[in-house]
Scaffold this motif. Structure first.
Motif, mmCIF file in Angstrom:
data_model
loop_
_atom_site.group_PDB
_atom_site.id
_atom_site.type_symbol
_atom_site.label_atom_id
_atom_site.label_comp_id
_atom_site.label_asym_id
_atom_site.label_seq_id
_atom_site.Cartn_x
_atom_site.Cartn_y
_atom_site.Cartn_z
ATOM 1 N N GLY A 139 -1.152 12.567 34.140
ATOM 2 C CA GLY A 139 -2.185 12.243 33.147
ATOM 3 C C GLY A 139 -2.106 13.165 31.947
ATOM 4 N N LEU A 140 -1.867 14.435 32.188
ATOM 5 C CA LEU A 140 -1.749 15.414 31.104
ATOM 6 C C LEU A 140 -0.537 15.097 30.224
ATOM 7 N N ILE A 141 0.569 14.711 30.832
ATOM 8 C CA ILE A 141 1.745 14.310 30.057
ATOM 9 C C ILE A 141 1.408 13.081 29.210
ATOM 10 N N GLY A 142 0.635 12.144 29.786
ATOM 11 C CA GLY A 142 0.196 10.976 29.019
ATOM 12 C C GLY A 142 -0.628 11.364 27.806
ATOM 13 N N VAL A 143 -1.492 12.376 27.966
ATOM 14 C CA VAL A 143 -2.288 12.884 26.840
ATOM 15 C C VAL A 143 -1.366 13.412 25.746
ATOM 16 N N PHE A 144 -0.348 14.181 26.147
ATOM 17 C CA PHE A 144 0.561 14.753 25.160
ATOM 18 C C PHE A 144 1.453 13.690 24.516
ATOM 19 N N VAL A 145 1.761 12.604 25.243
ATOM 20 C CA VAL A 145 2.509 11.498 24.642
ATOM 21 C C VAL A 145 1.681 10.880 23.521
ATOM 22 N N ILE A 146 0.391 10.663 23.779
ATOM 23 C CA ILE A 146 -0.492 10.106 22.748
ATOM 24 C C ILE A 146 -0.604 11.074 21.574
ATOM 25 N N ALA A 147 -0.781 12.353 21.861
ATOM 26 C CA ALA A 147 -0.891 13.362 20.797
ATOM 27 C C ALA A 147 0.391 13.432 19.982
ATOM 28 N N GLN A 148 1.544 13.308 20.643
ATOM 29 C CA GLN A 148 2.836 13.340 19.942
ATOM 30 C C GLN A 148 2.922 12.199 18.937
ATOM 31 N N GLY A 149 2.490 11.025 19.352
ATOM 32 C CA GLY A 149 2.501 9.881 18.443
ATOM 33 C C GLY A 149 1.607 10.092 17.240
ATOM 34 N N GLN A 150 0.483 10.753 17.440
ATOM 35 C CA GLN A 150 -0.423 11.017 16.332
ATOM 36 C C GLN A 150 0.120 12.107 15.424
#
Length: 195
Positions: A35-46
């Motif tokens: 889940g934390l990696i998923g958060v960072f994937v979203i943040a990376q896109g932003q």
């Protein structure tokens, strides 16, 4: 910085182990990390779309928010056997008001009369939501519930799309899929052994 506040599930599991002696399985820890990696994937896109310099104060504020939010939920769980639900809901509200009243006085701006009605509605909805949150943390394992915190990013994308016409990026969709995948074990029995 917003994505950093989603570190709270990790801190929930840590605080739950320290203060509540709750056992968190390897499977749950792996789910938290996915889940934390998923958060960072979203943040990376932003962050690809926004070029900003590193803001240390904002970074520290976001990390502190995650740590203190997780601690408050663990304390809610810890006091749930001693205090009634209204007390669990009222105490953080009173403390939050006491800590923020001083700074608010310095920046107060007059508001229109109908804004008070909006504030009252927000207060009622927020109170009801916090009652639900306090009840959940009083009746379940904090490590297990912490996984569900990640769904906040998914709800944010959903509301952003329907209310503000923001189309989620591929990064958001991939990150959301990872978060949903990480949260699924929280709904199956036996993921976290009872304390």
């Amino acid at each position: 910085a917003v994505a950093l506040t989603f570190l709270s599930p990790l801190f929930l599991a840590i605080w739950g182990c320290i203060f509540l002696r709750e056992y968190v399985t390897k499977r749950t820890l792996i789910a938290i990390m996915i889940g934390l990696i998923g958060v960072f994937v979203i943040a990376q896109g932003q962050s690809i779309n926004v070029q900003r310099s590193f803001d240390l104060l904002g970074f520290l504020a976001a990390i502190s928010t995650a740590i203190l939010y997780a601690l408050s939920m663990v304390m809610t769980r810890s006091h749930s056997g001693k205090d009634a639900l209204p007390t669990l809901v009222l105490l953080p509200s009173v403390l939050g008001t006491a800590f923020s009243a001083g700074p608010m006085i310095w920046v107060w701006q007059p508001v229109l009369l109908w804004h008070y009605l909006l504030l009252a509605c927000v207060g009622l909805i927020g109170t009801f939501a916090y009652i639900c949150l306090a009840w959940a943390y009083a009746n379940s394992n904090v490590g297990r519930l912490g996984l569900l915190e990640y769904t906040g990013l998914i709800w944010g994308a959903f509301f952003g799309y329907f209310f503000f016409y923001e189309v989620p990026s591929v990064w958001t969709v991939v990150g959301a899929a990872m978060i949903i995948g990480a949260c699924l074990p929280a709904f199956s029995k036996g993921v976290v052994e009872p304390s």
